[in-house]
Scaffold this motif. Structure first.
Motif, short mmCIF file in Angstrom:
data_model
loop_
_atom_site.label_atom_id
_atom_site.label_comp_id
_atom_site.label_asym_id
_atom_site.label_seq_id
_atom_site.Cartn_x
_atom_site.Cartn_y
_atom_site.Cartn_z
N VAL A 296 12.16 2.55 2.36
CA VAL A 296 11.06 1.89 1.64
C VAL A 296 11.40 0.42 1.39
O VAL A 296 10.55 -0.47 1.56
CB VAL A 296 10.76 2.63 0.32
CG1 VAL A 296 9.85 1.80 -0.59
CG2 VAL A 296 10.13 3.98 0.60
N ILE A 297 12.64 0.15 0.98
CA ILE A 297 13.06 -1.23 0.69
C ILE A 297 13.06 -2.08 1.96
O ILE A 297 12.58 -3.22 1.97
CB ILE A 297 14.44 -1.23 0.00
CG1 ILE A 297 14.30 -0.67 -1.42
CG2 ILE A 297 15.04 -2.64 -0.04
CD1 ILE A 297 15.61 -0.38 -2.12
N ALA A 298 13.57 -1.52 3.05
CA ALA A 298 13.56 -2.25 4.34
C ALA A 298 12.13 -2.51 4.78
O ALA A 298 11.81 -3.60 5.27
CB ALA A 298 14.31 -1.45 5.39
N SER A 299 11.27 -1.51 4.60
CA SER A 299 9.86 -1.65 4.97
C SER A 299 9.18 -2.72 4.12
O SER A 299 8.41 -3.54 4.61
CB SER A 299 9.13 -0.32 4.80
OG SER A 299 9.73 0.68 5.58
N GLN A 300 9.50 -2.70 2.81
CA GLN A 300 8.92 -3.69 1.89
C GLN A 300 9.27 -5.11 2.31
O GLN A 300 8.45 -6.02 2.25
CB GLN A 300 9.41 -3.42 0.46
CG GLN A 300 8.85 -4.37 -0.58
CD GLN A 300 7.35 -4.33 -0.62
OE1 GLN A 300 6.75 -3.28 -0.83
NE2 GLN A 300 6.70 -5.46 -0.41
N ALA A 301 10.52 -5.29 2.76
CA ALA A 301 10.97 -6.62 3.20
C ALA A 301 10.12 -7.11 4.37
O ALA A 301 9.70 -8.28 4.41
CB ALA A 301 12.44 -6.57 3.60
N LEU A 302 9.85 -6.22 5.33
CA LEU A 302 9.07 -6.61 6.51
C LEU A 302 7.59 -6.79 6.16
O LEU A 302 6.92 -7.66 6.74
CB LEU A 302 9.22 -5.57 7.62
CG LEU A 302 10.31 -5.84 8.66
CD1 LEU A 302 9.99 -7.10 9.47
CD2 LEU A 302 11.68 -5.98 8.06
N ILE A 303 7.07 -5.98 5.23
CA ILE A 303 5.67 -6.13 4.82
C ILE A 303 5.47 -7.48 4.12
O ILE A 303 4.54 -8.23 4.43
CB ILE A 303 5.25 -4.97 3.89
CG1 ILE A 303 5.25 -3.64 4.65
CG2 ILE A 303 3.85 -5.22 3.31
CD1 ILE A 303 5.18 -2.42 3.76
N SER A 304 6.38 -7.80 3.18
CA SER A 304 6.31 -9.10 2.50
C SER A 304 6.43 -10.24 3.51
O SER A 304 5.72 -11.25 3.42
CB SER A 304 7.43 -9.22 1.46
OG SER A 304 7.33 -8.19 0.51
N GLY A 305 7.35 -10.06 4.48
CA GLY A 305 7.53 -11.07 5.52
C GLY A 305 6.28 -11.26 6.36
O GLY A 305 5.91 -12.38 6.72
N SER A 306 5.59 -10.15 6.65
CA SER A 306 4.34 -10.21 7.44
C SER A 306 3.25 -10.97 6.69
O SER A 306 2.54 -11.78 7.27
CB SER A 306 3.86 -8.80 7.77
OG SER A 306 4.79 -8.12 8.58
N PHE A 307 3.15 -10.71 5.36
CA PHE A 307 2.17 -11.45 4.55
C PHE A 307 2.46 -12.96 4.62
O PHE A 307 1.54 -13.77 4.75
CB PHE A 307 2.21 -10.99 3.09
CG PHE A 307 1.63 -9.62 2.86
CD1 PHE A 307 0.68 -9.09 3.72
CD2 PHE A 307 2.02 -8.85 1.77
CE1 PHE A 307 0.14 -7.83 3.50
CE2 PHE A 307 1.49 -7.59 1.54
CZ PHE A 307 0.55 -7.07 2.41
N SER A 308 3.74 -13.31 4.50
CA SER A 308 4.13 -14.73 4.52
C SER A 308 3.78 -15.36 5.87
O SER A 308 3.28 -16.49 5.93
CB SER A 308 5.63 -14.87 4.26
OG SER A 308 5.95 -14.38 2.98
N ILE A 309 4.06 -14.64 6.95
CA ILE A 309 3.78 -15.16 8.30
C ILE A 309 2.29 -15.40 8.49
O ILE A 309 1.86 -16.45 8.98
CB ILE A 309 4.31 -14.20 9.39
CG1 ILE A 309 5.84 -14.30 9.46
CG2 ILE A 309 3.72 -14.55 10.76
CD1 ILE A 309 6.47 -13.29 10.39
N PHE A 310 1.46 -14.43 8.08
CA PHE A 310 0.01 -14.58 8.23
C PHE A 310 -0.52 -15.72 7.37
O PHE A 310 -1.43 -16.45 7.77
CB PHE A 310 -0.71 -13.27 7.91
CG PHE A 310 -0.74 -12.31 9.06
CD1 PHE A 310 -1.53 -12.58 10.17
CD2 PHE A 310 0.01 -11.15 9.04
CE1 PHE A 310 -1.58 -11.70 11.24
CE2 PHE A 310 -0.03 -10.26 10.12
CZ PHE A 310 -0.82 -10.54 11.22
#
Length: 349
Positions: free
Chosen positions: A189-203
């Motif tokens: 969940v924590i690893a997934s959260q990191a990538l989800i937050s990163g995806s929001f930042s990229i978009f």
């Protein structure tokens, strides 16, 4: 690079949650892994709209327990088979690659040991350089110990291994297995959260640079830099559920996972070269440094391309859709701007 990282942001929650829950089959072989995994993924994306400060506060303690657990289980495995320490000698790796005809396939599997680093860095990037340096030593040591422990268990139990054997869970004592699965799920969940937050930042950055259509952005907490894009959140959720239903098992996802991260890393090295040139770094120091990364990552890319028809095509398809959208949107905006002229409004009062 951005497109493949977003593709990685879709595959990471799917493969990490699925691989963690698969550990329950060591307790009960009839466990319904797919429904449980989809439920966890849905909950993960549902909480994004409320902000992730609560999850964020638990990151540190949970990761400390998780990596300490990895190190302890690794050491317990090494103790049972000390010859595994020969793995530190590069002779064995070179010898294997030179004499094994399908050595590229081995490299493709080896590369999966490096995955997860991009999730770690995207999160640690908010924490400052000292935190990165200190935590990375601890994380790296824990991972190496655990991999050595798994290797020792495999060499010691060669006769009992089947295609479905997961050495990570197999080397755990039965009474600790459920705790291990729970901790693996938290880590997923924590690893997934990191990538989800990163995806929001990229978009968000893509919108600012006119690479992506404007979307509604919300700021759910007072934490600096934390944002939430509803459309992207539901798009990622839908894509993750499709991934789980399509691949069914984490092992089937490995090809897609490895390929997306290899391309991302390759793009990062090229960006590093460009950035260092901007800093006026001396080319005689710069080329050998970046050259080493580019050579290694190119080899890994070629190795992962061998898995293209075993699931790697999914990554290329996902990244291709995102890349095409960005390319068309950016160029269409340029065409539109050429047809627009800005004039002083005073002339038309």
């Amino acid at each position: 690079g951005a497109s493949t990282l977003i593709a990685d942001g879709i595959i990471t929650p799917s493969i990490t949650v699925l691989s963690a829950i698969e550990g329950l089959r060591n307790i009960n072989p009839d466990t319904q892994v797919i429904p449980i995994s989809i439920f966890i993924i849905i909950v993960l994306f549902l909480v994004q709209q409320f902000g992730t400060s609560v999850i964020g506060k638990s990151f540190g303690p949970l990761m400390l327990i998780w990596f300490s657990m990895l190190a302890i289980y690794g050491v317990s495995g090494i103790i049972t088979y000390f010859p595994i320490l020969k793995a530190f000698n590069p002779y064995y790796a070179i010898n294997l690659l030179m004499h094994y005809p399908n050595w590229f396939l081995i490299l493709g599997a080896v590369f999966l040991c490096t995955t997860g680093a991009e999730a770690l860095y995207s999160d640690l990037g908010h924490c400052g350089i000292k935190n990165i340096r200190i935590s990375w030593v601890f994380v790296k040591a824990s991972l190496i110990l655990n991999y050595l422990g798994q290797g020792a268990w495999i060499l010691k139990n060669q006769g009992a291994i089947t295609a479905d054997t997961n050495p990570f869970y197999a080397m755990m004592p039965t009474e600790f297995l459920f705790f291990g699965v729970v901790m693996a799920t938290f880590a997923a969940v924590i690893a997934s959260q990191a990538l989800i937050s990163g995806s929001f930042s990229i978009f968000s950055e893509a919108m600012n640079l006119n690479f992506w259509p404007r979307q509604k952005i919300k700021y759910p907490t007072n934490v600096k830099g934390q944002l939430y894009i509803p459309f992207i959140n539901w798009l990622l959720l839908f894509s993750c559920i499709l991934m789980v239903l399509f691949f069914q098992t984490s092992s089937n996802m490995e090809a897609a996972y490895g390929l997306s991260i290899t391309i991302t890393m390759l793009m990062t090295s090229i960006l590093l070269l460009y950035y260092m040139q901007q800093l006026k770094s001396k080319i005689k120091y710069l080329l050998p440094l970046v050259g080493v990364f580019l050579v290694v990552e190119t080899l890994f890319l070629i190795a992962n391309l061998f898995k293209f028809f075993h699931g790697g095509w999914v990554t290329i398809l996902l990244a291709g859709i995102i890349f095409t959208t960005m390319y068309i949107w950016y160029n269409a905006r340029k065409i539109k701007n050429r047809q627009v002229s800005f004039v002083k409004i005073e002339d038309y009062y």
